[in-house]
Design an enzyme around this catalytic site. Sequence first.
Site, PDB file in Angstrom:
ATOM      1  N   GLN A  37      38.377  36.088  40.008  1.00 59.37           N
ATOM      2  CA  GLN A  37      37.521  36.843  39.086  1.00 59.37           C
ATOM      3  C   GLN A  37      37.423  38.303  39.512  1.00 59.37           C
ATOM      4  OE1 GLN A  37      33.662  34.837  38.434  1.00 59.37           O
ATOM      5  NE2 GLN A  37      34.689  32.947  39.036  1.00 59.37           N
ATOM      6  N   ASN A  38      37.187  39.136  38.511  1.00 62.71           N
ATOM      7  CA  ASN A  38      37.153  40.589  38.722  1.00 62.71           C
ATOM      8  C   ASN A  38      36.279  40.977  39.918  1.00 62.71           C
ATOM      9  OD1 ASN A  38      37.913  43.118  38.068  1.00 62.71           O
ATOM     10  ND2 ASN A  38      36.321  43.430  36.519  1.00 62.71           N
TER      11      ASN A  38
END
Length: 104
Positions: free
Chosen positions: A72-73
């Site tokens: 995830q970012n």
Amino acid sequence: MFAKFVTWLKSLFYKKELQACLIGLQNAGKTTLTNALCNDPDRDNTIPTIGFNVREVTKGKVNLHLWDLGGQNKFRNLWERYCNDAQCIVYSYGRWNCFFLFTM
Ligand SMILES: Nc1nc2c(ncn2[C@@H]2O[C@H](COP(=O)(O)OP(=O)(O)O)[C@@H](O)[C@H]2O)c(=O)[nH]1
Ligand SMILES: [Mg+2]
């Protein structure tokens, strides 16, 4: 020559430690690959990786530490830090594809 002999002799008795980081976007198959490398293909991989998972497996004379990093970012800024200490980086792109980069 003697140093090489000693290294060879040591390799007969000691295991080599190898740190490998798995990176890639979400759902790229990093956790699935980690489980497969740990001979644990049926392990539940439906839970998204929060931060990272670390697994250890022995392959012959190599003790492999697998750092399955969250895709995830918000976790991607951790990749650099972990990859700096790794001798192998596995970039997973898409569920069926990955490439290995050795930095030994
Ligand atoms: N069909 C198929 N699905 C896969 C494959 N590898 C992973 N998946 C599925 O893709 C989803 C995401 O995989 P996961 O390993 O959790 O991805 P990660 O987010 O990179 O850790 C899971 O539901 C897996 O079961 C594959 O080779 N084939
Ligand atoms: Mg994962």
